[in-house]
Design an enzyme around this catalytic site. Structure first.
Site, short mmCIF file in Angstrom:
data_model
loop_
_atom_site.label_atom_id
_atom_site.label_comp_id
_atom_site.label_asym_id
_atom_site.label_seq_id
_atom_site.Cartn_x
_atom_site.Cartn_y
_atom_site.Cartn_z
N GLU A 280 0.98 -1.15 0.30
CA GLU A 280 -0.13 -0.04 0.20
C GLU A 280 1.24 1.64 -0.07
O GLU A 280 1.54 1.54 1.28
CB GLU A 280 -0.66 0.36 1.00
CG GLU A 280 -2.22 0.60 1.30
CD GLU A 280 -1.99 2.16 1.72
OE1 GLU A 280 -1.66 3.08 1.87
OE2 GLU A 280 -1.39 2.12 2.72
N CYS B 183 -2.14 9.06 2.73
CA CYS B 183 -2.32 8.21 1.46
C CYS B 183 -3.49 8.69 0.48
O CYS B 183 -3.49 8.71 -0.36
CB CYS B 183 -1.52 6.51 1.31
SG CYS B 183 -2.82 5.46 2.15
#
Length: 503
Positions: free
Chosen positions: A270, A304
Site C-alpha cells: 500500500e 495516503c
C-alpha cells in the site's frame, strides 16, 4: 493500564507521564519483552514540542532473526488452532482496545501529533479491523465440486501463507497495525511486526493488549528499531518468511518488492497516493467544501488517501475556492492535547520543510496563497492550513504527494478534461467525485484509474471495504472479505471419483 480522562480533551502532563510509563519499551520476541541484543536504543519525540517521550530498545538484525525464529516455531501449531479460537482472541482484543480508547488516543496524539478527537476516531476505525476479522475468521470458505466431465472431485482449501513481515507507517499508528495483524491472525499466520521508528509506542501498547487478549507467545513479535533495513534485510533473505506487507512510500515499496522476489514472497504493498478531488459545476458546493475538509485535513493531510489535487470546474472554481479557503483559514493549530486544537503538527522538521518547499515552488510558478502558505513560528513542526489557487497544471505540487495541510486548486472545462487530469499521475489510490448527476459519477469512476472512489464523500475508508490502489500505488487489498485472502494460499486436492474409485 486503563485510566479515564477527567476531561476527554484537556490532558495534564502527569497523565501523559503515567501513560508513557505503562508502555513496554523492549522488543517482544517469543512472548517476552527483552532488550536489544546489542543494548541499543532510540528516542521517540513529541512533534508538537520536540521533547523526548520515551526511549525504546532498537532491534538489530540478530533480533529480527530471533523474532522470525519465534514466529516459525509456533507457525504449525497456530495454523491448526480452531478458527473460532482465533476469532475469540480478536474479539477480546477489540473489546480491550475499545475499553482503552482514551489511552490509545492519547498515546497516538503524543507520538504522532493529531488532535485527540482525531485519535479517538482512529481508535474506533482501527479497532473495527479486529472485530471485522474476528467475524471473517470463521468464514474463510473453500470449495468441493465435481469436475466438468464428472469423473473426479475438486477440493479447494485455504491455508495460512506462513510467517509474515508486517511493516507499518507512522501516520496511523494503531489502524495500520490492526489492518495487518488482524487478518494475519484470522488466517492463522504468525508475524514479525516492524513499526515506524517515529511512532512505535502505539504498536508496543497494542502488542501488549494482544497478549492480554490471549494471543499465544510467538504469534506476534514486535521489533521496533531505528534501522528499517536492518530488520527487513535479513528477513527477506530467510526462506522461512513467506509474506511481506508494507505501507509506505513507493520507492521503498519497490525496493522491498525487488528484495522479496529473491524468495518469491507474497507481497501486499500500500504505497503512495495523489488523490484527485473533482468538483463538477452541478455539485452542492457546501457539501463539496465539507467533503474537501474531511478528505484534505484528516491527519493534517498526512494520509495516503488525502485529497492532493483539487480539480474544480471553471464555472464554480472561484466560489468553491473562496468557501474552502474560509473553512481552512478558520482552523486552529496547536498541540493535539489542547482543547481548541483542530490541526496538530507535522511529524518532523523534514516533513514541514518539504511541504513548504512545494508551496513556495507553486507560488513562484504563479499560484496564489489564498490562505496560509507558511510554517508556524515557535516550537514543534506546525504548518498553516493552506489553499492555493491558480496552480499551473505542471506545478510539482500537483504531481508529488504533499502529506500536509495544503490544498492546491486547479480548474477544468469539461468532463473529459477532468478525467484526463485525474489520470495524469503515476499513482492510483483514492479519488473523490462531487456531482448531483449519478450517471456522471458512474461514467467518471469507470474511466479514472484509482482503486477507490468516493461519491460525494470525503472519507471512504472502512474495515469492511477493500483498501488499495493501482499503478504506482501498490498491489493487494486490506480490509473487506478480500483482506484475509492476502494471508492465505490456495491448495487444490484432486479426488478420484468416489463412485468408481477402488472398484
Amino acid at each position: 493500564m486503563t485510566t479515564a480522562l477527567v476531561d476527554p480533551i484537556a490532558v495534564s502532563r502527569q497523565r501523559e507521564a503515567e501513560l508513557l510509563a505503562s508502555v513496554p519499551t523492549g522488543l517482544l520476541i517469543g512472548g517476552r519483552w527483552r532488550d536489544a541484543s546489542d543494548g541499543g536504543t532510540f528516542d521517540v519525540h513529541d512533534p508538537a514540542t520536540g521533547e523526548v517521550l520515551a526511549t525504546l530498545a532498537s532491534a538489530t538484525s540478530e533480533d529480527a532473526v530471533a523474532a522470525l525464529d519465534a514466529a516459525d516455531k509456533v507457525q504449525a501449531s497456530w495454523a491448526r488452532t480452531a478458527p473460532r479460537e482465533r476469532a475469540e482472541i480478536l474479539r477480546r482484543a477489540f473489546d480491550l482496545v475499545t475499553e482503552r480508547a482514551e489511552d490509545f488516543a492519547l498515546l497516538m496524539t503524543l507520538e504522532m501529533g493529531k488532535p485527540l478527537t482525531e485519535s479517538l476516531g482512529e481508535v474506533a476505525y482501527g479497532a473495527e479491523f479486529l472485530r471485522w476479522f474476528s467475524e471473517e475468521t470463521v468464514r474463510d470458505y473453500g470449495r468441493y465440486l465435481t469436475t466438468p466431465e464428472g469423473k473426479n472431485k475438486i477440493l479447494v482449501q485455504h491455508k495460512p501463507v506462513g510467517p509474515c513481515l508486517l511493516i507499518t507507517p507512522w501516520n496511523f499508528p494503531l489502524a495500520m497495525a490492526t489492518r495487518k495483524v488482524a487478518p494475519a491472525i484470522a488466517a492463522g499466520c504468525t508475524m514479525v511486526l516492524k513499526p515506524a521508528k517515529l511512532t512505535p509506542l502505539t504498536s508496543q501498547l497494542f502488542a501488549q493488549t494482544m497478549m492480554e487478549a490471549g494471543l499465544p507467545a510467538g504469534v506476534l513479535n514486535v521489533v521496533s528499531s531505528s534501522s528499517a533495513s536492518g530488520i527487513s534485510g535479513p528477513l527477506l533473505q530467510d526462506s522461512r518468511l513467506r509474506k511481506v506487507s508494507f505501507t509506505g512510500s513507493t520507492p521503498v515499496g519497490k525496493q522491498l518488492m525487488a528484495d522479496a522476489a529473491q524468495n518469491v514472497l507474497r507481497t501486499s504493498m500500500e504505497l503512495g497516493g495523489n488523490a484527485p478531488f473533482i468538483v463538477f459545476e452541478d455539485a452542492d458546493l457546501d457539501k463539496a467544501v465539507e467533503g474537501a475538509m474531511a478528505a484534505k485535513m484528516r491527519n493534517m493531510g498526512e494520509a495516503c488517501t488525502a485529497a492532493n489535487r483539487f480539480l474544480v470546474q471553471e464555472t464554480v472554481a472561484a466560489e468553491f475556492t473562496r468557501k474552502f479557503a474560509a473553512a481552512m483559514g478558520a482552523l486552529a493549530t496547536g498541540r493535539g492535547t489542547e482543547p481548541a486544537t483542530q490541526v496538530g503538527p507535522l511529524i518532523d522538521a523534514g516533513a514541514r520543510d518539504n511541504v513548504h518547499a512545494l508551496v513556495s515552488a507553486a507560488v513562484d510558478a504563479g499560484a496564489t496563497a489564498v490562505t496560509g502558505g507558511s510554517p508556524v513560528d515557535g516550537a514543534g513542526y506546525f504548518y498553516q492550513p493552506t489553499v492555493l489557487s491558480n496552480v499551473p497544471n505542471d506545478a510539482e505540487i500537483l504531481s508529488q504527494e504533499i502529506f500536509g495541510p495544503v490544498a492546491p486548486v486547479t480548474t477544468f472545462a469539461t468532463e473529459e478534461d477532468a478525467i484526463r487530469l485525474a489520470n495524469a499521475s503515476e499513482y492510483g489510490l483514492a479519488s473523490y467525485l462531487y456531482s448531483r448527476d449519478f450517471n456522471k459519477l458512474l461514467r467518471v469512476a469507470e474511466q479514472i484509474e484509482f482503486g477507490m472512489v468516493g461519491f460525494n464523500a470525503g472519507i471512504i475508508s472502512n474495515a469492511a471495504a477493500p483498501f488499495g490502489g493501482v499503478k504506482q500505488s501498490g498491489l493487494g487489498r486490506e480490509g473487506g472479505s478480500e483482506g484475509i485472502a492476502e494471508y492465505t494460499t490456495t491448495q487444490y486436492i484432486g479426488i478420484a471419483d468416489p463412485y468408481t474409485a477402488g472398484i
